[in-house]
Design a protein around this motif. Structure first.
Motif, mmCIF file in Angstrom:
data_model
loop_
_atom_site.group_PDB
_atom_site.id
_atom_site.type_symbol
_atom_site.label_atom_id
_atom_site.label_comp_id
_atom_site.label_asym_id
_atom_site.label_seq_id
_atom_site.Cartn_x
_atom_site.Cartn_y
_atom_site.Cartn_z
ATOM 1 N N ASP A 81 0.832 -1.191 0.000
ATOM 2 C CA ASP A 81 0.000 0.000 0.000
ATOM 3 C C ASP A 81 0.873 1.249 0.000
ATOM 4 N N ARG A 82 0.237 2.403 -0.148
ATOM 5 C CA ARG A 82 0.978 3.656 -0.256
ATOM 6 C C ARG A 82 1.801 3.936 0.994
ATOM 7 N N THR A 83 1.234 3.682 2.159
ATOM 8 C CA THR A 83 1.952 3.948 3.409
ATOM 9 C C THR A 83 3.242 3.140 3.482
ATOM 10 N N THR A 84 3.176 1.871 3.147
ATOM 11 C CA THR A 84 4.361 1.013 3.179
ATOM 12 C C THR A 84 5.395 1.486 2.170
ATOM 13 N N LEU A 85 4.940 1.872 0.990
ATOM 14 C CA LEU A 85 5.866 2.371 -0.032
ATOM 15 C C LEU A 85 6.513 3.684 0.403
ATOM 16 N N GLN A 86 5.760 4.563 1.020
ATOM 17 C CA GLN A 86 6.335 5.821 1.504
ATOM 18 C C GLN A 86 7.365 5.553 2.602
ATOM 19 N N GLN A 87 7.067 4.617 3.483
ATOM 20 C CA GLN A 87 8.023 4.247 4.531
ATOM 21 C C GLN A 87 9.297 3.675 3.928
ATOM 22 N N GLY A 88 9.165 2.872 2.877
ATOM 23 C CA GLY A 88 10.332 2.318 2.190
ATOM 24 C C GLY A 88 11.165 3.411 1.544
ATOM 25 N N ARG A 89 10.493 4.359 0.894
ATOM 26 C CA ARG A 89 11.208 5.468 0.265
ATOM 27 C C ARG A 89 11.934 6.302 1.314
ATOM 28 N N ASP A 90 11.246 6.591 2.419
ATOM 29 C CA ASP A 90 11.861 7.385 3.487
ATOM 30 C C ASP A 90 13.074 6.673 4.079
ATOM 31 N N ASN A 117 23.232 8.104 6.624
ATOM 32 C CA ASN A 117 23.862 6.892 7.150
ATOM 33 C C ASN A 117 22.889 6.036 7.945
ATOM 34 N N GLY A 118 21.629 6.075 7.549
ATOM 35 C CA GLY A 118 20.619 5.256 8.206
ATOM 36 C C GLY A 118 20.820 3.787 7.877
ATOM 37 N N PRO A 119 20.082 2.934 8.577
ATOM 38 C CA PRO A 119 20.198 1.495 8.309
ATOM 39 C C PRO A 119 19.568 1.136 6.967
ATOM 40 N N VAL A 120 19.881 -0.042 6.509
ATOM 41 C CA VAL A 120 19.234 -0.583 5.314
ATOM 42 C C VAL A 120 17.738 -0.686 5.618
ATOM 43 N N PRO A 121 16.884 -0.318 4.680
ATOM 44 C CA PRO A 121 15.447 -0.440 4.921
ATOM 45 C C PRO A 121 15.074 -1.869 5.327
ATOM 46 N N SER A 122 14.063 -1.967 6.170
ATOM 47 C CA SER A 122 13.622 -3.288 6.615
ATOM 48 C C SER A 122 12.798 -3.957 5.518
ATOM 49 N N ALA A 123 12.550 -5.252 5.702
ATOM 50 C CA ALA A 123 11.763 -6.023 4.750
ATOM 51 C C ALA A 123 10.415 -5.339 4.548
ATOM 52 N N PRO A 124 9.922 -5.298 3.347
ATOM 53 C CA PRO A 124 10.362 -6.035 2.171
ATOM 54 C C PRO A 124 11.420 -5.312 1.332
ATOM 55 N N PHE A 125 11.959 -4.206 1.859
ATOM 56 C CA PHE A 125 12.887 -3.381 1.085
ATOM 57 C C PHE A 125 14.354 -3.637 1.408
ATOM 58 N N ASP A 126 14.657 -4.727 2.075
ATOM 59 C CA ASP A 126 16.027 -5.013 2.488
ATOM 60 C C ASP A 126 16.957 -5.323 1.320
ATOM 61 N N GLY A 127 16.416 -5.537 0.136
ATOM 62 C CA GLY A 127 17.245 -5.732 -1.052
ATOM 63 C C GLY A 127 18.043 -4.493 -1.428
ATOM 64 N N LEU A 151 14.039 7.340 -7.850
ATOM 65 C CA LEU A 151 13.036 7.493 -8.911
ATOM 66 C C LEU A 151 11.950 6.414 -8.919
ATOM 67 N N PRO A 152 12.274 5.133 -8.782
ATOM 68 C CA PRO A 152 11.204 4.134 -8.823
ATOM 69 C C PRO A 152 10.150 4.351 -7.730
ATOM 70 N N PHE A 153 10.600 4.700 -6.534
ATOM 71 C CA PHE A 153 9.649 5.009 -5.465
ATOM 72 C C PHE A 153 8.835 6.248 -5.814
ATOM 73 N N ASP A 154 9.507 7.298 -6.269
ATOM 74 C CA ASP A 154 8.815 8.551 -6.563
ATOM 75 C C ASP A 154 7.743 8.355 -7.629
ATOM 76 N N ALA A 155 8.081 7.649 -8.693
ATOM 77 C CA ALA A 155 7.114 7.407 -9.759
ATOM 78 C C ALA A 155 5.956 6.542 -9.258
ATOM 79 N N THR A 156 6.247 5.547 -8.448
ATOM 80 C CA THR A 156 5.203 4.664 -7.933
ATOM 81 C C THR A 156 4.251 5.431 -7.004
ATOM 82 N N LEU A 157 4.804 6.201 -6.097
ATOM 83 C CA LEU A 157 3.967 6.982 -5.177
ATOM 84 C C LEU A 157 3.122 7.997 -5.947
ATOM 85 N N ASN A 158 3.702 8.640 -6.942
ATOM 86 C CA ASN A 158 2.941 9.593 -7.747
ATOM 87 C C ASN A 158 1.847 8.904 -8.557
ATOM 88 N N ALA A 159 2.126 7.696 -9.034
ATOM 89 C CA ALA A 159 1.101 6.944 -9.784
ATOM 90 C C ALA A 159 -0.055 6.560 -8.869
#
Length: 143
Positions: free
Chosen positions: A84-93, A102-112, A131-139
């Motif tokens: 959902d949008r909230t999860t995607l925004q959290q991943g982008r942030d 110097n933050g940690p690697v994003p947690s799952a599902p974005f740990d890749g 860019l992929p996050f930005d385009a997805t959130l805007n879409a």
């Protein structure tokens, strides 16, 4: 940028991801579409998607970016369906914080996104990676 810096930045893993981008193409009957562009390098990512119950149910992306932007699109493309949008925004942030603070690697599902840790030192590449996050959130916002 020295040759060793380039080798570090464009590791074999990043280059492999850049050749394996899921959901390439366009979505004929997309509910939401958006294009994001990096002003520094001109990279673009265009996303078309559909939602079901507020979650991404169908997704397509057209990626015209450097290897780092392509690798980012590959990582996101592997996990975007069902989010959902909230999860995607959290991943982008989290990715932005990893790159810029110097933050940690994003947690799952974005740990890749761990593969892109070397890009921290290359601020001129951060926009392309996001860019992929930005385009997805805007879409999603356009749906």
């Amino acid at each position: 940028m020295s040759d060793s810096d380039l080798i570090k930045l464009y590791s074999k893993q990043i280059l492999a991801l850049a050749t394996e981008i899921p959901h390439l193409g366009t979505l004929e009957d997309a509910e939401g579409e958006a294009k994001a562009r990096s002003p520094l390098c001109g990279s673009t990512v265009t996303v078309g998607l559909a939602l079901a119950d507020g979650k991404v149910s169908r997704f397509a992306q057209n990626v015209k970016a450097c290897a780092l932007g392509q690798a980012s699109a590959a990582v996101l493309g592997k996990v975007v369906i069902g989010l959902d949008r909230t999860t995607l925004q959290q991943g982008r942030d989290a990715l932005h914080a990893m790159l810029t603070k110097n933050g940690p690697v994003p947690s799952a599902p974005f740990d890749g996104y761990e593969v892109l840790l070397p890009a921290r030192d290359f601020k001129n590449r951060h926009a392309s990676i996001l860019l992929p996050f930005d385009a997805t959130l805007n879409a999603i916002d356009a749906s």
